[in-house]
Design an enzyme around this catalytic site. Sequence first.
Site, PDB file in Angstrom:
ATOM      1  N   THR A 199      10.454  78.395  57.791  1.00 16.10           N
ATOM      2  CA  THR A 199       9.446  78.038  57.337  1.00 16.10           C
ATOM      3  C   THR A 199       7.925  78.351  58.429  1.00 16.10           C
ATOM      4  O   THR A 199       7.014  78.515  57.972  1.00 16.10           O
ATOM      5  CB  THR A 199       9.287  76.497  57.075  1.00 16.10           C
ATOM      6  OG1 THR A 199      10.391  76.432  56.127  1.00 16.10           O
ATOM      7  CG2 THR A 199       8.100  75.712  56.862  1.00 16.10           C
TER       8      THR A 199
ATOM      9  N   THR B 177      11.168  73.588  50.748  1.00 12.03           N
ATOM     10  CA  THR B 177      10.292  73.466  51.999  1.00 12.03           C
ATOM     11  C   THR B 177       8.775  73.736  51.433  1.00 12.03           C
ATOM     12  O   THR B 177       8.484  74.541  50.591  1.00 12.03           O
ATOM     13  CB  THR B 177      10.787  74.338  52.981  1.00 12.03           C
ATOM     14  OG1 THR B 177      10.616  75.704  52.553  1.00 12.03           O
ATOM     15  CG2 THR B 177      12.057  73.936  53.243  1.00 12.03           C
TER      16      THR B 177
ATOM     17  N   ASP C 196      12.898  79.301  62.865  1.00  9.51           N
ATOM     18  CA  ASP C 196      12.574  78.584  61.600  1.00  9.51           C
ATOM     19  C   ASP C 196      11.980  79.406  60.720  1.00  9.51           C
ATOM     20  O   ASP C 196      10.852  80.109  60.946  1.00  9.51           O
ATOM     21  CB  ASP C 196      11.851  77.242  62.056  1.00  9.51           C
ATOM     22  CG  ASP C 196      11.998  76.699  60.978  1.00  9.51           C
ATOM     23  OD1 ASP C 196      12.674  75.681  61.000  1.00  9.51           O
ATOM     24  OD2 ASP C 196      10.783  76.426  60.355  1.00  9.51           O
TER      25      ASP C 196
ATOM     26  N   ASN D 110      17.129  78.815  51.266  1.00  9.72           N
ATOM     27  CA  ASN D 110      16.330  79.310  49.877  1.00  9.72           C
ATOM     28  C   ASN D 110      15.237  79.977  50.808  1.00  9.72           C
ATOM     29  O   ASN D 110      14.697  81.052  50.524  1.00  9.72           O
ATOM     30  CB  ASN D 110      15.670  78.395  49.317  1.00  9.72           C
ATOM     31  CG  ASN D 110      16.628  77.659  48.251  1.00  9.72           C
ATOM     32  OD1 ASN D 110      16.716  78.285  47.191  1.00  9.72           O
ATOM     33  ND2 ASN D 110      17.607  76.946  48.666  1.00  9.72           N
ATOM     34  N   THR D 111      14.391  79.476  51.949  1.00  9.07           N
ATOM     35  CA  THR D 111      13.384  80.008  52.504  1.00  9.07           C
ATOM     36  C   THR D 111      13.734  81.410  53.249  1.00  9.07           C
ATOM     37  O   THR D 111      12.725  82.046  53.197  1.00  9.07           O
ATOM     38  CB  THR D 111      12.974  78.876  53.549  1.00  9.07           C
ATOM     39  OG1 THR D 111      13.184  77.519  53.024  1.00  9.07           O
ATOM     40  CG2 THR D 111      11.351  79.296  54.392  1.00  9.07           C
ATOM     41  N   ALA D 112      14.876  81.688  53.569  1.00  7.21           N
ATOM     42  CA  ALA D 112      15.164  82.876  53.987  1.00  7.21           C
ATOM     43  C   ALA D 112      15.112  83.889  53.034  1.00  7.21           C
ATOM     44  O   ALA D 112      15.302  85.059  53.230  1.00  7.21           O
ATOM     45  CB  ALA D 112      16.474  82.904  54.820  1.00  7.21           C
TER      46      ALA D 112
END
Lengths: 255, 255
Positions: free
Chosen positions: A53, A138, A51, A88-90
């Site tokens: 996040t 996130t 994950d 996006n978070t990656a």
Amino acid sequence: MSAEKIIGVIGGMGPYAGLNLVEKIFDHTLAASDADHLPVALLSYPDRIPDRTAYLLGETETNPAEAISEIALTLDRLGAAAAGMPCNTAHAPRIFNVVAARLRDAGARLRLLNMIEETIRFLKEEHPECTRIGVLSTLGSYRIGLHRRALEAAGLEAVLPDENVQEHIVHRTIYDPSYGLKAQSNPPSKIARQSLLNAIEHLREKGAEAILLGCTELALAIPEAEVEALPIIDPTAVLARALIRETYPDRLKLL
Amino acid sequence: MSAEKIIGVIGGMGPYAGLNLVEKIFDHTLAASDADHLPVALLSYPDRIPDRTAYLLGETETNPAEAISEIALTLDRLGAAAAGMPCNTAHAPRIFNVVAARLRDAGARLRLLNMIEETIRFLKEEHPECTRIGVLSTLGSYRIGLHRRALEAAGLEAVLPDENVQEHIVHRTIYDPSYGLKAQSNPPSKIARQSLLNAIEHLREKGAEAILLGCTELALAIPEAEVEALPIIDPTAVLARALIRETYPDRLKLL
């Protein structure tokens, strides 16, 4: 065949977001028959990718960049000329830059597009009148200022949810085990959609002139181009168009 | 990782049908988070695969089996344990058997499931009360009796459209360059959907007790489980379930 440029998709973050990117690549391609469509390889290996996040928030030390790099290198060996990852978070520098460095070190020919840079470029080109951009994302992206920094670097202002709205409404809409989009996105739950509409209203009250859906799951619940006259910017669609532009620009549908 | 069983999808026939199979694999998987979803590799290379119907009708001598085998072998090298191709016409013995032989000769570990055999099995298990099965398909599948032979071999009766309905309504709904599903499937045109509803009515009048959507494009326009109390059998959904059963049977959602 040697001139064939496969479009690679690093999926699994989450699975439906990967699928959604492939669908948008097809939707934005000029094609009148099967054979007119572009070659696409989707590798959706969610079990391999920790994950994002959790890593950014320090809850785990395993950088998902390792697994993402392996998948990107597999796409490179398959002959992918360009690739994107609809997460996006990656794109947090602590993840994205590690993947980019791995690809460089391995001598990959594949060009990994940066969805966030493409989105900012799209905003400036297609919505030059909007300078105050509301961001839904996130908690990981929010805490590290992922979109805020990118917007500010481009001379735009980021309008972010208040901390309690971010934590209790936006983040839960993505991650809640019962109604969240990662648990249930096909179709999304009514609670998820209503929560996001409330969050969009909150951002409008804070001055947002456009809304950036800064997590790829969000477009599954908010597919519209506008919500009450506020333009909705979907980075997955932007990335789909960028991947076509990088490989077969003459096949890109006009907006 | 050694125990990981990737599900391979040979897409591109057509592109949206490949996507639709992946979506159904996700939809039929028991999963509460990203990481619970199964590993899937989709190779959608429509430009490489010659038209299946044109080959069966003798309009070209290039057997699409060559290109399909190459893609299946690529999936095998990626580590796919089972694979499917969401294209009924490609299951004609003159194509499917050549692919199966190539995989055998190459020593592939990948198991290529047969969508038509799986569909017949599903019909007998889930709809044992239906013995007269209406079939909608491409002209290629119709002419060679692809579904008719398979149904008859299983002791079922095939109810086929009259030749003029097949040629002028069903086939055109798939291939017409303006309103056909291969030209426009996201969303499908109203003409395509209405033509199919008319063809289903025609089959009901001829005695059909269930309708087999014998071309993967058709489920994009007829997503319902029933049309006026006639069960609609979608081989793409059946194949999705069979691929999960072959790899991670404990993750298969109950019907």
